[in-house]
Write a protein that holds these residues in place. Structure first.
Motif, PDB file in Angstrom:
ATOM      1  N   VAL A   1       0.830  -1.217   0.000  1.00 50.10           N
ATOM      2  CA  VAL A   1       0.000   0.000   0.000  1.00 50.10           C
ATOM      3  C   VAL A   1       0.865   1.268   0.000  1.00 50.10           C
ATOM      4  O   VAL A   1       0.398   2.343   0.373  1.00 50.10           O
ATOM      5  CB  VAL A   1      -0.977   0.023   1.204  1.00 50.10           C
ATOM      6  CG1 VAL A   1      -2.029  -1.057   1.074  1.00 50.10           C
ATOM      7  CG2 VAL A   1      -0.243  -0.095   2.529  1.00 50.10           C
ATOM      8  N   ARG A   2       2.102   1.169  -0.480  1.00 51.03           N
ATOM      9  CA  ARG A   2       2.962   2.363  -0.486  1.00 51.03           C
ATOM     10  C   ARG A   2       2.394   3.463  -1.376  1.00 51.03           C
ATOM     11  O   ARG A   2       2.463   4.629  -1.041  1.00 51.03           O
ATOM     12  CB  ARG A   2       4.382   1.983  -0.930  1.00 51.03           C
ATOM     13  CG  ARG A   2       5.179   1.323   0.193  1.00 51.03           C
ATOM     14  CD  ARG A   2       6.552   0.931  -0.252  1.00 51.03           C
ATOM     15  NE  ARG A   2       6.496  -0.141  -1.253  1.00 51.03           N
ATOM     16  CZ  ARG A   2       7.567  -0.700  -1.802  1.00 51.03           C
ATOM     17  NH1 ARG A   2       8.777  -0.267  -1.483  1.00 51.03           N
ATOM     18  NH2 ARG A   2       7.441  -1.664  -2.685  1.00 51.03           N
ATOM     19  N   LYS A   3       1.813   3.057  -2.516  1.00 51.44           N
ATOM     20  CA  LYS A   3       1.240   4.074  -3.417  1.00 51.44           C
ATOM     21  C   LYS A   3       0.079   4.795  -2.730  1.00 51.44           C
ATOM     22  O   LYS A   3      -0.124   5.993  -2.910  1.00 51.44           O
ATOM     23  CB  LYS A   3       0.761   3.421  -4.712  1.00 51.44           C
ATOM     24  CG  LYS A   3       1.913   2.975  -5.598  1.00 51.44           C
ATOM     25  CD  LYS A   3       1.475   2.899  -7.059  1.00 51.44           C
ATOM     26  CE  LYS A   3       2.650   2.640  -7.978  1.00 51.44           C
ATOM     27  NZ  LYS A   3       2.733   1.215  -8.393  1.00 51.44           N
ATOM     28  N   MET A   4      -0.703   4.047  -1.946  1.00 57.94           N
ATOM     29  CA  MET A   4      -1.830   4.651  -1.216  1.00 57.94           C
ATOM     30  C   MET A   4      -1.319   5.748  -0.268  1.00 57.94           C
ATOM     31  O   MET A   4      -1.876   6.854  -0.231  1.00 57.94           O
ATOM     32  CB  MET A   4      -2.576   3.587  -0.412  1.00 57.94           C
ATOM     33  CG  MET A   4      -3.664   4.169   0.479  1.00 57.94           C
ATOM     34  SD  MET A   4      -4.481   2.941   1.513  1.00 57.94           S
ATOM     35  CE  MET A   4      -3.331   2.831   2.867  1.00 57.94           C
ATOM     36  N   ILE A   5      -0.249   5.461   0.457  1.00 55.28           N
ATOM     37  CA  ILE A   5       0.307   6.446   1.390  1.00 55.28           C
ATOM     38  C   ILE A   5       0.739   7.704   0.621  1.00 55.28           C
ATOM     39  O   ILE A   5       0.454   8.839   1.021  1.00 55.28           O
ATOM     40  CB  ILE A   5       1.509   5.848   2.176  1.00 55.28           C
ATOM     41  CG1 ILE A   5       1.062   4.628   2.994  1.00 55.28           C
ATOM     42  CG2 ILE A   5       2.170   6.894   3.060  1.00 55.28           C
ATOM     43  CD1 ILE A   5       0.135   4.912   4.151  1.00 55.28           C
ATOM     44  N   GLY A   6       1.381   7.472  -0.538  1.00 52.90           N
ATOM     45  CA  GLY A   6       1.795   8.593  -1.385  1.00 52.90           C
ATOM     46  C   GLY A   6       0.600   9.428  -1.825  1.00 52.90           C
ATOM     47  O   GLY A   6       0.630  10.666  -1.790  1.00 52.90           O
ATOM     48  N   GLU A   7      -0.477   8.769  -2.218  1.00 51.59           N
ATOM     49  CA  GLU A   7      -1.676   9.497  -2.691  1.00 51.59           C
ATOM     50  C   GLU A   7      -2.319  10.292  -1.553  1.00 51.59           C
ATOM     51  O   GLU A   7      -2.785  11.404  -1.773  1.00 51.59           O
ATOM     52  CB  GLU A   7      -2.679   8.507  -3.299  1.00 51.59           C
ATOM     53  CG  GLU A   7      -2.234   8.003  -4.677  1.00 51.59           C
ATOM     54  CD  GLU A   7      -3.026   6.781  -5.174  1.00 51.59           C
ATOM     55  OE1 GLU A   7      -2.621   6.192  -6.187  1.00 51.59           O
ATOM     56  OE2 GLU A   7      -4.020   6.410  -4.526  1.00 51.59           O
ATOM     57  N   ILE A   8      -2.342   9.709  -0.351  1.00 57.03           N
ATOM     58  CA  ILE A   8      -2.918  10.442   0.789  1.00 57.03           C
ATOM     59  C   ILE A   8      -2.127  11.739   1.009  1.00 57.03           C
ATOM     60  O   ILE A   8      -2.695  12.812   1.217  1.00 57.03           O
ATOM     61  CB  ILE A   8      -2.911   9.575   2.070  1.00 57.03           C
ATOM     62  CG1 ILE A   8      -3.884   8.392   1.923  1.00 57.03           C
ATOM     63  CG2 ILE A   8      -3.282  10.408   3.306  1.00 57.03           C
ATOM     64  CD1 ILE A   8      -3.863   7.402   3.068  1.00 57.03           C
ATOM     65  N   LEU A   9      -0.804  11.626   0.901  1.00 61.99           N
ATOM     66  CA  LEU A   9       0.067  12.789   1.093  1.00 61.99           C
ATOM     67  C   LEU A   9      -0.156  13.854   0.030  1.00 61.99           C
ATOM     68  O   LEU A   9      -0.336  15.028   0.330  1.00 61.99           O
ATOM     69  CB  LEU A   9       1.532  12.354   0.974  1.00 61.99           C
ATOM     70  CG  LEU A   9       2.249  11.916   2.228  1.00 61.99           C
ATOM     71  CD1 LEU A   9       3.727  11.741   1.911  1.00 61.99           C
ATOM     72  CD2 LEU A   9       2.064  12.971   3.315  1.00 61.99           C
ATOM     73  N   ARG A  10      -0.130  13.421  -1.228  1.00 57.02           N
ATOM     74  CA  ARG A  10      -0.166  14.352  -2.352  1.00 57.02           C
ATOM     75  C   ARG A  10      -1.510  15.062  -2.494  1.00 57.02           C
ATOM     76  O   ARG A  10      -1.559  16.242  -2.804  1.00 57.02           O
ATOM     77  CB  ARG A  10       0.144  13.611  -3.655  1.00 57.02           C
ATOM     78  CG  ARG A  10       1.620  13.584  -4.016  1.00 57.02           C
ATOM     79  CD  ARG A  10       1.822  13.246  -5.477  1.00 57.02           C
ATOM     80  NE  ARG A  10       1.059  12.058  -5.883  1.00 57.02           N
ATOM     81  CZ  ARG A  10       1.431  10.810  -5.597  1.00 57.02           C
ATOM     82  NH1 ARG A  10       2.537  10.587  -4.913  1.00 57.02           N
ATOM     83  NH2 ARG A  10       0.705   9.780  -6.001  1.00 57.02           N
ATOM     84  N   CYS A  11      -2.611  14.322  -2.279  1.00 54.19           N
ATOM     85  CA  CYS A  11      -3.925  14.887  -2.590  1.00 54.19           C
ATOM     86  C   CYS A  11      -4.370  15.918  -1.563  1.00 54.19           C
ATOM     87  O   CYS A  11      -5.146  16.816  -1.899  1.00 54.19           O
ATOM     88  CB  CYS A  11      -4.966  13.798  -2.711  1.00 54.19           C
ATOM     89  SG  CYS A  11      -4.514  12.611  -3.981  1.00 54.19           S
ATOM     90  N   GLY A  12      -3.936  15.802  -0.333  1.00 56.21           N
ATOM     91  CA  GLY A  12      -4.330  16.752   0.708  1.00 56.21           C
ATOM     92  C   GLY A  12      -5.841  16.872   0.863  1.00 56.21           C
ATOM     93  O   GLY A  12      -6.381  17.951   1.099  1.00 56.21           O
ATOM     94  N   GLU A  13      -6.550  15.745   0.728  1.00 54.53           N
ATOM     95  CA  GLU A  13      -8.011  15.786   0.823  1.00 54.53           C
ATOM     96  C   GLU A  13      -8.456  15.877   2.285  1.00 54.53           C
ATOM     97  O   GLU A  13      -7.698  15.536   3.192  1.00 54.53           O
ATOM     98  CB  GLU A  13      -8.597  14.524   0.176  1.00 54.53           C
ATOM     99  CG  GLU A  13      -8.473  14.553  -1.343  1.00 54.53           C
ATOM    100  CD  GLU A  13      -8.633  13.171  -1.972  1.00 54.53           C
ATOM    101  OE1 GLU A  13      -9.167  13.119  -3.076  1.00 54.53           O
ATOM    102  OE2 GLU A  13      -8.217  12.166  -1.370  1.00 54.53           O
ATOM    103  N   PRO A  14      -9.716  16.303   2.496  1.00 53.25           N
ATOM    104  CA  PRO A  14     -10.213  16.380   3.876  1.00 53.25           C
ATOM    105  C   PRO A  14     -10.252  14.992   4.528  1.00 53.25           C
ATOM    106  O   PRO A  14     -10.352  13.982   3.823  1.00 53.25           O
ATOM    107  CB  PRO A  14     -11.636  16.926   3.730  1.00 53.25           C
ATOM    108  CG  PRO A  14     -11.851  17.237   2.311  1.00 53.25           C
ATOM    109  CD  PRO A  14     -10.703  16.740   1.511  1.00 53.25           C
TER     110      PRO A  14
END
Ligand SMILES: [Zn+2]
Ligand SMILES: [Zn+2]
Length: 736
Positions: free
Chosen positions: A639-652
């Motif tokens: 799930v490394r890509k998931m962690i990256g996406e959480i970081l990059r997207c900055g969603e609520p």
């Protein structure tokens, strides 16, 4: 002349079963007798007419608390008996079970409120259809002399009821009235006076904390609307944020605070009266901070009922300090936790906490299985194991299970065995269990973890020890309660906080392709270091650091990492670098902590297990259907890509929480498809504490079923570690 011998197994003592048989036999005009035997109840019926109507009624009109697990009917030679009689209770080793403690029935309630009844406002009213059972029992056969009521000789009126087959109190072992039974005492500053309901109510209104003796232990009771009192209660219990249960007078009162579906209402008002998690309508400060639910129960003894007539809503939480067993009599220093005490002189034979459930797909899902639901033995029709087995479970949220004569008997929730006080509680419960079920186990099951107190206890018994891997035990617990063939093919999914793996690592995100009780293959979440070991389970930011470093090599300040001091972050980063005190884990529980920390909603230090995960579930935006990226290579779920996406997207946080839940459900579905392609397995068993998460459980089940999988998950036991002893016993039974 026809004659039948009928042998019945199940919950048939202390439930009005014999008078029921007597009544229908008399109405059908047939001869014979009914009596208890060591393995159940034996009924003998004779008559010139057809006996089938009697058999039909026996099954159809069963008293509300009785349960027939097995019934064998045999034609026999008539003995030419005359009349129908009830034989006295038989002695001997027993697999006859007394039922659990249940709330007062309507008939008793009517008497309680009738000024002309001799039990008007008597807090210990009960009958064969209701009242205390398990918490009173000292031994079997279930008989007054073997209950905590043995110290109260019945008055002539009570004795007449007790001995009359036509009375609702025929052989109601806890039968009592104001002239012969237990009574209340109010203790304030060492001064004692009898009665005390009015005084207790007065003191609650004034902002005091009242220790109230209940069924399985003391409650601490106070006014939920007085923040200073609630804060004081938290300080006494050493719990800063763990939700405090509420007791509401009735459903109408509960509904003012929380949403109540018809199913939730049914469970809330059931005679088991568990604490039910209900979605908040309005916030009462300090009761369950950070969560979207309250734990609410309705009165479950006549004493609660009378108290709540005077005050519609109270906090009612177990009287104990953080993690220690619930207190059961004044000698256990209840006074130190409260301003005054409302107690009574009926001893508590078995300590038992309140059960806690959430309603999932119309039925309870157990966060804690205790009062109202124990002993409730589980009949395993497929298991014909001769020897009895004792399973000691794991460590956190422990229970013990006995397997005997095809029955699984699982104890109430006993707490964390890391704490010596709870270990003593377990030994107390174990002793009672062995007595109640007259079992001398031939083998003992425990966890693989060498450091658990339960493992050492198993070794000390001197009996053959069977060690069962933690997550395998989770999966076998599901097989047990659904009567699944342990030799079949399954995909077992076990998500939790931690369990000791075969490879010495910490497991908690496991998939097993199972065939005939053997694992053909295991898939798991990618291992990441757990910096600080156990400390990382209390400080979610540590797992956030570990996942960030694994995903990108960098440690940006996001989420709650903003609130952590630089030197702490540097120290943990260094520990990760050199791998000191950072065991590898595949735990989904820890992944929840990390994501809650990244989303900024985890506490910096948790007050109770799964606090961060529960907050994340509470935060989910239901309309969000997005999924993060993940991959599966070999046996590893990455799930490394998931962690990256959480970081990059900055969603609520609401969106992050929703997408994370969606991703986990997608991972399970993908794994189920992989397993079906490789092994032809289409049956999925879900277990482990993570599946107390209703959002995840619902998404997972719905999608799996859509794709044609059969799905089973824990219903009678908790998905959490309370189920480990069940799975251990099932595993040993399947292999033995
Ligand atoms: Zn009753
Ligand atoms: Zn009496």
């Amino acid at each position: 002349m026809n004659a039948l011998s009928i042998r019945v197994k199940g919950t048939v003592q202390g439930v009005g079963f014999r008078p029921f048989v007597y009544r229908i036999a008399t109405e059908e005009g047939i001869e014979g007798f009914v009596r208890n035997t060591p393995s159940g109840v034996e009924i003998r019926v004779e008559g010139k007419s057809d006996l089938q109507p009697f058999l039909d009624r026996l099954r159809r009109e069963l008293p509300p608390l009785a349960q027939i697990d097995d019934m064998r009917v045999r034609k026999v030679r008539p003995l030419l008996l005359s009349g129908f009689r009830i034989d006295a209770t038989s002695e001997g080793g027993s697999t006859v079970f007394a039922p659990a403690d249940l709330f007062m029935c309507d008939a008793c309630r009517a008497e309680l409120q009738n000024p002309r009844d001799r039990r008007y406002r008597y807090p210990f009213i009960n009958c064969t259809n209701c009242g205390p059972r398990y918490t009173l029992i000292l031994g079997l056969p279930y008989d007054r002399e073997k209950t905590a009521m043995r110290v109260f000789p019945m008055c002539p009126d009570c004795r007449t009821e007790y001995e009359s087959p036509s009375s609702r109190r025929f052989h109601a072992e806890p039968n009592a009235c104001p002239s012969c039974g237990p009574g209340l005492t109010f203790i304030d500053n060492g001064t004692r006076k009898s009665g005390g309901i009015e005084e207790a109510v007065e003191r609650i209104r004034e902002g005091d904390i009242v220790a109230l003796k209940s069924l399985g232990g003391f409650h601490l009771v106070c006014d939920p609307f007085q923040p200073a009192t609630v804060a004081r209660l938290r300080a006494l219990k050493k719990r800063s944020r763990k939700p405090l249960a509420l007791m509401a007078r009735d459903a109408t009162t509960a509904e003012k605070l929380a949403c109540l579906s018809p199913d939730e209402l049914r469970v809330l008002a059931s005679p088991q009266r568990p604490v039910v998690l209900l979605r908040k309508k309005k916030e009462i400060a300090g009761l369950s901070p950070g969560l979207d639910t309250y734990g609410i129960m309705l009165p479950y003894t006549p004493l609660h009922f009378l108290l709540l007539q005077e005050i519609p809503l109270v906090v009612a939480t177990s009287a104990n300090e953080r993690e220690s067993p619930i207190l059961k009599d004044e000698s256990e220093e209840v006074a130190g936790l409260a301003d005054c005490i409302l107690t009574h002189d009926r001893p508590i034979a078995n300590r038992c906490d309140d059960s806690v459930v959430r309603v999932f797909r119309s039925a309870p899902l157990f966060l804690r299985r205790a009062r109202g639901y124990v002993p409730d033995p589980l009949w395993l029709p497929g298991i014909r194991k001769q020897k009895s087995i004792l399973a000691l479970g794991a460590e956190m949220k422990d229970t013990v299970t006995l397997l005997k004569d095809g029955y699984l008997m699982t104890s109430q929730y006993l707490g964390d065995m890391n704490d010596l006080r709870n270990l003593a509680y377990m030994e107390e419960a174990l002793e009672r269990f062995r007595e109640l079920f007259s079992a001398e186990p031939a083998m003992v099951c425990c966890d693989l973890h060498p450091g658990f107190a339960t493992t050492r206890l198993a070794e000390r018994t001197g009996k053959p020890v069977i060690r069962v891997q933690h997550h395998i035990a989770h999966v076998f617990a599901v097989m047990a309660e659904h009567s699944l063939d342990p030799h079949g093919d399954y995909l077992g999914v076990a998500f939790d906080g931690l369990g000791y793996g075969d490879d010495g690592r910490i497991w908690g995100g496991e998939f097993f392709a199972l065939n005939g009780a053997r694992a053909l293959q295991r898939w798991h979440f990618r291992y990441v270091p757990q910096p600080g070991g156990d400390l990382a389970a209390r400080e979610p930011w540590r797992m956030a650091l570990s996942y960030l470093r694994d995903a990108s090599g960098e440690i940006p300040r996001v989420g709650i990492l903003h609130d952590i001091a630089d030197d702490k972050i540097r120290a943990v980063a260094r520990a990760l670098e050199v791998g000191i005190n950072a065991p590898l884990t595949s735990s989904v529980g820890r992944l929840f902590d990390a994501v809650a920390a990244l989303a900024g909603i985890a506490p910096t230090r948790m007050d109770y297990e799964a606090e961060a995960a529960m907050r994340l579930e509470s935060t989910v935006e239901p309309s969000e259907s997005g999924v993060y990226t993940f991959s599966i290579s070999g046996e590893e779920i990455d799930v490394r890509k998931m962690i990256g996406e959480i970081l990059r997207c900055g969603e609520p946080a609401e969106v992050v929480a929703a997408k994370f839940h969606n991703t986990l459900a997608s991972i399970i579905v993908r794994m189920a498809e992989v397993c079906r392609e490789q092994y032809g397995i289409a049956r999925v068993l879900l277990s482990g504490g993570v599946f107390l998460n209703a959002v995840l459980l619902e998404k997972t089940i719905a999608t799996l079923e859509e794709r044609g999988f059969a799905v089973h998950y824990p219903r009678r036991f908790s998905p959490g570690d309370e189920g480990i002893s069940v799975g251990q016993a099932m595993y040993a039974a399947a292999l033995g």
